[in-house]
Design a protein around this motif. Structure first.
Motif, short mmCIF file in Angstrom:
data_model
loop_
_atom_site.label_atom_id
_atom_site.label_comp_id
_atom_site.label_asym_id
_atom_site.label_seq_id
_atom_site.Cartn_x
_atom_site.Cartn_y
_atom_site.Cartn_z
N PHE A 1 -7.01 -13.61 1.93
CA PHE A 1 -5.67 -13.16 2.33
C PHE A 1 -4.70 -14.34 2.42
O PHE A 1 -3.57 -14.27 1.91
N LYS A 2 -5.15 -15.43 3.06
CA LYS A 2 -4.28 -16.60 3.23
C LYS A 2 -3.92 -17.23 1.88
O LYS A 2 -2.76 -17.60 1.64
N LEU A 3 -4.92 -17.37 1.01
CA LEU A 3 -4.66 -17.99 -0.29
C LEU A 3 -3.78 -17.11 -1.17
O LEU A 3 -2.91 -17.62 -1.89
N ASN A 4 -3.97 -15.81 -1.11
CA ASN A 4 -3.10 -14.91 -1.87
C ASN A 4 -1.68 -14.91 -1.33
O ASN A 4 -0.71 -14.83 -2.09
N ALA A 5 -1.55 -15.01 0.00
CA ALA A 5 -0.21 -15.10 0.60
C ALA A 5 0.49 -16.37 0.13
O ALA A 5 1.70 -16.35 -0.16
N GLU A 6 -0.27 -17.47 0.05
CA GLU A 6 0.32 -18.72 -0.45
C GLU A 6 0.79 -18.57 -1.89
O GLU A 6 1.87 -19.03 -2.26
N ARG A 7 -0.03 -17.92 -2.72
CA ARG A 7 0.36 -17.71 -4.12
C ARG A 7 1.64 -16.89 -4.21
O ARG A 7 2.57 -17.24 -4.96
N ASN A 8 1.70 -15.79 -3.46
CA ASN A 8 2.89 -14.93 -3.52
C ASN A 8 4.13 -15.64 -3.00
O ASN A 8 5.21 -15.56 -3.59
N ASN A 9 3.99 -16.34 -1.87
CA ASN A 9 5.13 -17.06 -1.32
C ASN A 9 5.59 -18.17 -2.26
O ASN A 9 6.79 -18.42 -2.40
N GLY A 10 4.64 -18.84 -2.90
CA GLY A 10 5.00 -19.88 -3.85
C GLY A 10 5.73 -19.33 -5.05
O GLY A 10 6.72 -19.91 -5.53
N ARG A 11 5.28 -18.20 -5.57
CA ARG A 11 5.96 -17.58 -6.70
C ARG A 11 7.38 -17.17 -6.34
O ARG A 11 8.32 -17.36 -7.11
N ALA A 12 7.53 -16.59 -5.14
CA ALA A 12 8.87 -16.20 -4.68
C ALA A 12 9.77 -17.41 -4.52
O ALA A 12 10.95 -17.39 -4.88
N ALA A 13 9.22 -18.51 -3.99
CA ALA A 13 10.01 -19.72 -3.78
C ALA A 13 10.43 -20.35 -5.10
O ALA A 13 11.55 -20.87 -5.22
N MET A 14 9.55 -20.32 -6.10
CA MET A 14 9.92 -20.86 -7.40
C MET A 14 11.10 -20.09 -7.99
O MET A 14 12.04 -20.68 -8.54
#
Length: 228
Positions: free
Chosen positions: A182-195
């Motif tokens: 869950f934490k790693l997927n949240a990081e991926r999603n937040n990173g994609r949104a930030a990019m």
């Protein structure tokens, strides 16, 4: 500024990259890290079957982390937040003198500052700051202060580590597989949104509107700063 400082370590300098080797094709399926709704396994260019997808995963994590820091910086600097004191005493440049624009803040940074940034980020990218044989006073091996092994400068990405696992001993680890996923997927999603967010801010400025508040039209101004 931080938006660009953060972006620097996200790129692998060609001169520092190990010779390319062709690895086994990595396939993705529903439930894998980073394979998230609504797109799932989204590969319109067919890269999965022809490219080293582990390298792409590593780059996505790096760029996502850099973009999250960069977008946070844009929010803070647009709100008027500044460090006290001088950014460059020799140039007489205070942090308060740095403009809030994404491009304007880049141009305001002295050349010597850019050189310092690039040296530190290159050390973090390649692990050049790791000195594992020197004990630190904190009891952690890794450098004169024990901070390298602790992970404050980062460690190099190696083949035996998961994509993005460069933090060292003090990074938070999760023993429960579901919580970790869950934490790693949240990081991926937040990173994609930030990019996407950072890209949008840059496009807004290129179009002549405020980075965060473009809805006022080409002549619109941003709200007043929160911090003064």
């Amino acid at each position: 500024m931080l938006s660009t400082v953060a972006l620097a370590p996200a790129f692998n300098a060609p001169a520092m990259r190990a010779p390319a080797t062709r690895s086994a094709v990595t396939m993705f399926s529903e439930g894998d890290l980073g394979v998230l709704p609504p797109l799932g396994v989204y590969d319109p260019l067919g890269l999965i079957e022809t490219r080293d997808m582990r390298r792409y995963e590593i780059m996505e994590v790096k760029h996502g982390r850099a973009a999250m820091l960069g977008f946070l910086h844009i929010i803070l600097i647009q709100a008027g937040a500044r460090f006290p004191g001088y950014l460059s005493p020799t140039a007489g440049l205070k942090f308060a003198d740095v403009p809030s624009g994404c491009f304007a803040s880049l141009e305001a940074l002295p050349t010597a500052g850019w050189l310092q940034i690039m040296i530190v980020t290159a050390m973090a990218e390649t692990g050049a700051g790791n000195v594992p044989d020197l004990p630190g006073p904190s009891g952690l091996a890794g450098g004169p202060t024990g901070l390298v092994k602790a992970g404050l400068l980062g460690q190099p990405q190696t083949a035996d580590k998961a994509p993005g696992d460069i933090g060292g001993e003090i990074w938070q680890r999760y023993a429960d597989p579901e919580e970790r996923a869950f934490k790693l997927n949240a990081e991926r999603n937040n990173g994609r949104a930030a990019m996407l967010g950072v890209t949008g801010c840059l496009i807004h400025e290129l179009l002549g509107v405020d980075a965060l508040y473009p809805t006022g039209g080409l002549g619109g101004a941003a709200p007043p700063p929160i911090f003064s």
